[in-house]
Design a protein around this motif. Structure first.
Motif, PDB file in Angstrom:
ATOM      1  N   ASN A   1      29.906  19.009  38.542  1.00 59.16           N
ATOM      2  CA  ASN A   1      31.241  18.574  38.170  1.00 59.16           C
ATOM      3  C   ASN A   1      31.711  17.635  39.272  1.00 59.16           C
ATOM      4  OD1 ASN A   1      33.736  18.252  37.048  1.00 59.16           O
ATOM      5  ND2 ASN A   1      34.353  20.385  37.226  1.00 59.16           N
ATOM      6  N   VAL A   2      31.613  16.337  38.990  1.00 55.37           N
ATOM      7  CA  VAL A   2      31.903  15.309  39.985  1.00 55.37           C
ATOM      8  C   VAL A   2      32.898  14.303  39.420  1.00 55.37           C
ATOM      9  CG1 VAL A   2      29.696  15.551  41.192  1.00 55.37           C
ATOM     10  CG2 VAL A   2      29.862  13.996  39.248  1.00 55.37           C
ATOM     11  N   ALA A   3      33.388  13.420  40.262  1.00 56.95           N
ATOM     12  CA  ALA A   3      34.409  12.468  39.853  1.00 56.95           C
ATOM     13  C   ALA A   3      33.864  11.299  39.033  1.00 56.95           C
ATOM     14  CB  ALA A   3      35.144  11.941  41.087  1.00 56.95           C
ATOM     15  N   SER A   4      32.570  10.993  39.190  1.00 60.75           N
ATOM     16  CA  SER A   4      32.045   9.794  38.532  1.00 60.75           C
ATOM     17  C   SER A   4      30.528   9.857  38.389  1.00 60.75           C
ATOM     18  CB  SER A   4      32.400   8.556  39.351  1.00 60.75           C
ATOM     19  OG  SER A   4      31.720   8.615  40.604  1.00 60.75           O
ATOM     20  N   LYS A   5      30.009   8.966  37.566  1.00 61.66           N
ATOM     21  CA  LYS A   5      28.558   8.861  37.424  1.00 61.66           C
ATOM     22  C   LYS A   5      27.945   8.446  38.757  1.00 61.66           C
ATOM     23  CE  LYS A   5      26.928   5.531  34.873  1.00 61.66           C
ATOM     24  NZ  LYS A   5      26.443   4.721  33.747  1.00 61.66           N
ATOM     25  N   GLU A   6      28.632   7.598  39.485  1.00 61.61           N
ATOM     26  CA  GLU A   6      28.125   7.157  40.780  1.00 61.61           C
ATOM     27  C   GLU A   6      27.946   8.329  41.747  1.00 61.61           C
ATOM     28  OE1 GLU A   6      29.573   3.948  38.439  1.00 61.61           O
ATOM     29  OE2 GLU A   6      30.700   5.708  39.117  1.00 61.61           O
ATOM     30  N   GLU A   7      28.883   9.277  41.717  1.00 58.24           N
ATOM     31  CA  GLU A   7      28.748  10.452  42.583  1.00 58.24           C
ATOM     32  C   GLU A   7      27.554  11.305  42.150  1.00 58.24           C
ATOM     33  OE1 GLU A   7      31.200  14.305  44.320  1.00 58.24           O
ATOM     34  OE2 GLU A   7      32.261  12.905  42.991  1.00 58.24           O
ATOM     35  N   ALA A   8      27.346  11.435  40.836  1.00 60.48           N
ATOM     36  CA  ALA A   8      26.183  12.172  40.343  1.00 60.48           C
ATOM     37  C   ALA A   8      24.890  11.498  40.809  1.00 60.48           C
ATOM     38  CB  ALA A   8      26.219  12.251  38.812  1.00 60.48           C
ATOM     39  N   VAL A   9      24.864  10.186  40.774  1.00 58.86           N
ATOM     40  CA  VAL A   9      23.693   9.433  41.243  1.00 58.86           C
ATOM     41  C   VAL A   9      23.456   9.692  42.722  1.00 58.86           C
ATOM     42  CG1 VAL A   9      22.798   7.105  41.687  1.00 58.86           C
ATOM     43  CG2 VAL A   9      23.827   7.644  39.468  1.00 58.86           C
ATOM     44  N   GLU A  10      24.511   9.706  43.507  1.00 60.92           N
ATOM     45  CA  GLU A  10      24.361   9.953  44.948  1.00 60.92           C
ATOM     46  C   GLU A  10      23.777  11.339  45.216  1.00 60.92           C
ATOM     47  OE1 GLU A  10      24.430   7.837  47.465  1.00 60.92           O
ATOM     48  OE2 GLU A  10      24.706   6.395  45.844  1.00 60.92           O
ATOM     49  N   TRP A  11      24.218  12.342  44.468  1.00 62.88           N
ATOM     50  CA  TRP A  11      23.638  13.673  44.642  1.00 62.88           C
ATOM     51  C   TRP A  11      22.171  13.675  44.230  1.00 62.88           C
ATOM     52  CZ3 TRP A  11      25.254  17.221  47.695  1.00 62.88           C
ATOM     53  CH2 TRP A  11      26.618  17.358  47.974  1.00 62.88           C
ATOM     54  N   ALA A  12      21.852  12.995  43.133  1.00 61.91           N
ATOM     55  CA  ALA A  12      20.454  12.937  42.684  1.00 61.91           C
ATOM     56  C   ALA A  12      19.576  12.267  43.730  1.00 61.91           C
ATOM     57  CB  ALA A  12      20.360  12.191  41.351  1.00 61.91           C
TER      58      ALA A  12
END
Length: 139
Positions: free
Chosen positions: A85-96
């Motif tokens: 549960n993140v603020a944006s797709k970009e944040e999800a990409v950073e975690w990945a």
């Protein structure tokens, strides 16, 4: 927003993992999971059993046909997932990008998980699902 990180690996990548000490792998992945928990973004994370032990239900005929084992090529299969549960797709990409399960033959597909709030709220089935989610503490 919720995003699913879908973990994929080639047969060669799986074979390479066989050379890694299992306890070390658990410690590495556990450390990453702890980071996700501390950041407050982890909703769920699960690994999947061997695809050869699964079944496939094919709906292209009536009645649907059930077959044992994986379908298609192994590159089509996924091995586990995270829901963040993140603020944006970009944040999800950073975690990945920070995932310790990486290297040649490993890929992570990132897809947004639709929220119940995106569906027509006056629909009887959405109302029933919302009530169920509320009763189970999922809303």
């Amino acid at each position: 927003m919720k995003y699913m990180l879908i973990m994929r690996a080639t047969d060669e990548a799986y074979a390479a993992m066989g050379d890694i000490d299992f306890d070390q792998m658990l410690a590495t992945v556990g450390g990453f999971n702890e980071e996700l928990i501390r950041a407050g973004v982890l909703v769920a994370a699960e690994g999947l059993g061997d695809a050869a032990d699964g079944v496939v239900v094919d709906y292209s005929s009536e009645p649907p046909v059930v077959t044992d084992g994986p379908y298609g090529e192994t590159k089509e299969l996924f091995n586990g997932f995270y829901i963040l549960n993140v603020a944006s797709k970009e944040e999800a990409v950073e975690w990945a990008r920070r995932s310790p399960i990486s290297g040649p033959g490993f890929k992570t597909e990132i897809r947004r998980v639709a929220s119940i709030d995106e569906f027509p709220q006056d629909n009887e089935w959405i109302k029933k699902e919302r009530a169920w989610r509320e009763s189970t503490g999922q809303l």
